[in-house]
Design a protein around this motif. Structure first.
Motif, PDB file in Angstrom:
ATOM      1  N   ASP A   1     -28.874 -40.603  83.917  1.00  0.00           N
ATOM      2  CA  ASP A   1     -28.585 -40.563  85.351  1.00  0.00           C
ATOM      3  C   ASP A   1     -29.866 -40.718  86.160  1.00  0.00           C
ATOM      4  OD1 ASP A   1     -25.872 -40.156  84.956  1.00  0.00           O
ATOM      5  OD2 ASP A   1     -26.083 -37.978  84.952  1.00  0.00           O
ATOM      6  N   PRO A   2     -29.768 -41.277  87.366  1.00  0.00           N
ATOM      7  CA  PRO A   2     -30.940 -41.371  88.239  1.00  0.00           C
ATOM      8  C   PRO A   2     -31.474 -39.969  88.553  1.00  0.00           C
ATOM      9  CG  PRO A   2     -29.100 -42.616  89.144  1.00  0.00           C
ATOM     10  CD  PRO A   2     -28.582 -41.865  87.971  1.00  0.00           C
ATOM     11  N   MET A   3     -32.798 -39.837  88.579  1.00  0.00           N
ATOM     12  CA  MET A   3     -33.395 -38.516  88.776  1.00  0.00           C
ATOM     13  C   MET A   3     -34.249 -38.419  90.035  1.00  0.00           C
ATOM     14  SD  MET A   3     -34.344 -37.834  84.755  1.00  0.00           S
ATOM     15  CE  MET A   3     -35.526 -36.589  85.096  1.00  0.00           C
ATOM     16  N   THR A   4     -34.670 -39.527  90.594  1.00  0.00           N
ATOM     17  CA  THR A   4     -35.511 -39.498  91.778  1.00  0.00           C
ATOM     18  C   THR A   4     -34.788 -40.189  92.934  1.00  0.00           C
ATOM     19  OG1 THR A   4     -36.593 -41.610  91.322  1.00  0.00           O
ATOM     20  CG2 THR A   4     -37.588 -39.638  90.331  1.00  0.00           C
ATOM     21  N   ASP A   5     -35.319 -40.024  94.126  1.00  0.00           N
ATOM     22  CA  ASP A   5     -34.728 -40.690  95.285  1.00  0.00           C
ATOM     23  C   ASP A   5     -34.758 -42.206  95.132  1.00  0.00           C
ATOM     24  OD1 ASP A   5     -34.184 -38.283  96.514  1.00  0.00           O
ATOM     25  OD2 ASP A   5     -36.002 -38.302  97.756  1.00  0.00           O
ATOM     26  N   ASP A   6     -35.864 -42.721  94.613  1.00  0.00           N
ATOM     27  CA  ASP A   6     -35.967 -44.167  94.394  1.00  0.00           C
ATOM     28  C   ASP A   6     -34.915 -44.647  93.397  1.00  0.00           C
ATOM     29  OD1 ASP A   6     -38.061 -44.437  96.168  1.00  0.00           O
ATOM     30  OD2 ASP A   6     -39.606 -44.300  94.605  1.00  0.00           O
ATOM     31  N   GLU A   7     -34.717 -43.880  92.334  1.00  0.00           N
ATOM     32  CA  GLU A   7     -33.704 -44.245  91.348  1.00  0.00           C
ATOM     33  C   GLU A   7     -32.302 -44.147  91.935  1.00  0.00           C
ATOM     34  OE1 GLU A   7     -36.108 -43.048  87.275  1.00  0.00           O
ATOM     35  OE2 GLU A   7     -34.542 -41.709  88.005  1.00  0.00           O
ATOM     36  N   GLU A   8     -32.074 -43.160  92.791  1.00  0.00           N
ATOM     37  CA  GLU A   8     -30.773 -43.029  93.468  1.00  0.00           C
ATOM     38  C   GLU A   8     -30.493 -44.255  94.333  1.00  0.00           C
ATOM     39  OE1 GLU A   8     -28.347 -40.861  93.284  1.00  0.00           O
ATOM     40  OE2 GLU A   8     -29.289 -39.273  92.097  1.00  0.00           O
TER      41      GLU A   8
ATOM     42  N   PHE B   1     -29.974 -49.909  89.121  1.00  0.00           N
ATOM     43  CA  PHE B   1     -30.666 -48.918  88.295  1.00  0.00           C
ATOM     44  C   PHE B   1     -30.722 -49.353  86.825  1.00  0.00           C
ATOM     45  CE2 PHE B   1     -30.592 -44.831  85.870  1.00  0.00           C
ATOM     46  CZ  PHE B   1     -31.895 -44.459  86.141  1.00  0.00           C
ATOM     47  N   ASN B   2     -29.657 -49.934  86.349  1.00  0.00           N
ATOM     48  CA  ASN B   2     -29.629 -50.450  84.987  1.00  0.00           C
ATOM     49  C   ASN B   2     -30.552 -51.662  84.913  1.00  0.00           C
ATOM     50  OD1 ASN B   2     -28.989 -51.778  82.585  1.00  0.00           O
ATOM     51  ND2 ASN B   2     -26.848 -51.179  82.667  1.00  0.00           N
ATOM     52  N   PRO B   3     -31.554 -51.659  84.034  1.00  0.00           N
ATOM     53  CA  PRO B   3     -32.486 -52.786  83.962  1.00  0.00           C
ATOM     54  C   PRO B   3     -31.807 -54.111  83.612  1.00  0.00           C
ATOM     55  CG  PRO B   3     -33.065 -51.099  82.350  1.00  0.00           C
ATOM     56  CD  PRO B   3     -31.883 -50.608  83.100  1.00  0.00           C
ATOM     57  N   LEU B   4     -30.642 -54.063  83.000  1.00  0.00           N
ATOM     58  CA  LEU B   4     -29.937 -55.295  82.662  1.00  0.00           C
ATOM     59  C   LEU B   4     -29.174 -55.883  83.839  1.00  0.00           C
ATOM     60  CD1 LEU B   4     -28.510 -54.547  79.096  1.00  0.00           C
ATOM     61  CD2 LEU B   4     -30.593 -55.769  79.730  1.00  0.00           C
ATOM     62  N   SER B   5     -29.004 -55.110  84.911  1.00  0.00           N
ATOM     63  CA  SER B   5     -28.220 -55.604  86.047  1.00  0.00           C
ATOM     64  C   SER B   5     -28.883 -56.792  86.738  1.00  0.00           C
ATOM     65  CB  SER B   5     -27.945 -54.491  87.053  1.00  0.00           C
ATOM     66  OG  SER B   5     -29.137 -53.996  87.604  1.00  0.00           O
ATOM     67  N   SER B   6     -30.183 -56.936  86.561  1.00  0.00           N
ATOM     68  CA  SER B   6     -30.879 -58.063  87.191  1.00  0.00           C
ATOM     69  C   SER B   6     -30.965 -59.282  86.270  1.00  0.00           C
ATOM     70  CB  SER B   6     -32.286 -57.642  87.611  1.00  0.00           C
ATOM     71  OG  SER B   6     -33.038 -57.279  86.476  1.00  0.00           O
TER      72      SER B   6
END
Length: 71
Positions: free
Chosen positions: A34-41, A49-54
């Motif tokens: 799960d995202p843990m930081t504001d940037d990850e949120e 957030f998923n590195p494969l999404s790009s």
């Protein structure tokens, strides 16, 4: 068993209603932490957030099919 073999096997059971590429993203979203930081949120809100999404469709297809140099 290679990861691509596992992905293909499980697609028949839990991902049969989506394309192969969508399924790879779905499967990796199941196991990513799960995202843990504001940037990850923020990344999660933008579905980034998923590195494969790009990754493009051809890259996701390669993950699914395992067509990268097998030896």
């Amino acid at each position: 068993m290679r990861f691509s073999d596992f992905v293909q096997l499980m697609h028949r059971y839990i991902g049969c209603s989506v394309t192969q590429q969508e399924y790879v993203l779905y499967l990796t979203n199941l196991v990513i932490r799960d995202p843990m930081t504001d940037d990850e949120e923020k990344l999660e809100e933008n579905d980034d957030f998923n590195p494969l999404s790009s990754k493009d469709v051809s890259t996701l297809s390669k993950i699914y099919s395992g067509t990268q140099n097998r030896k």
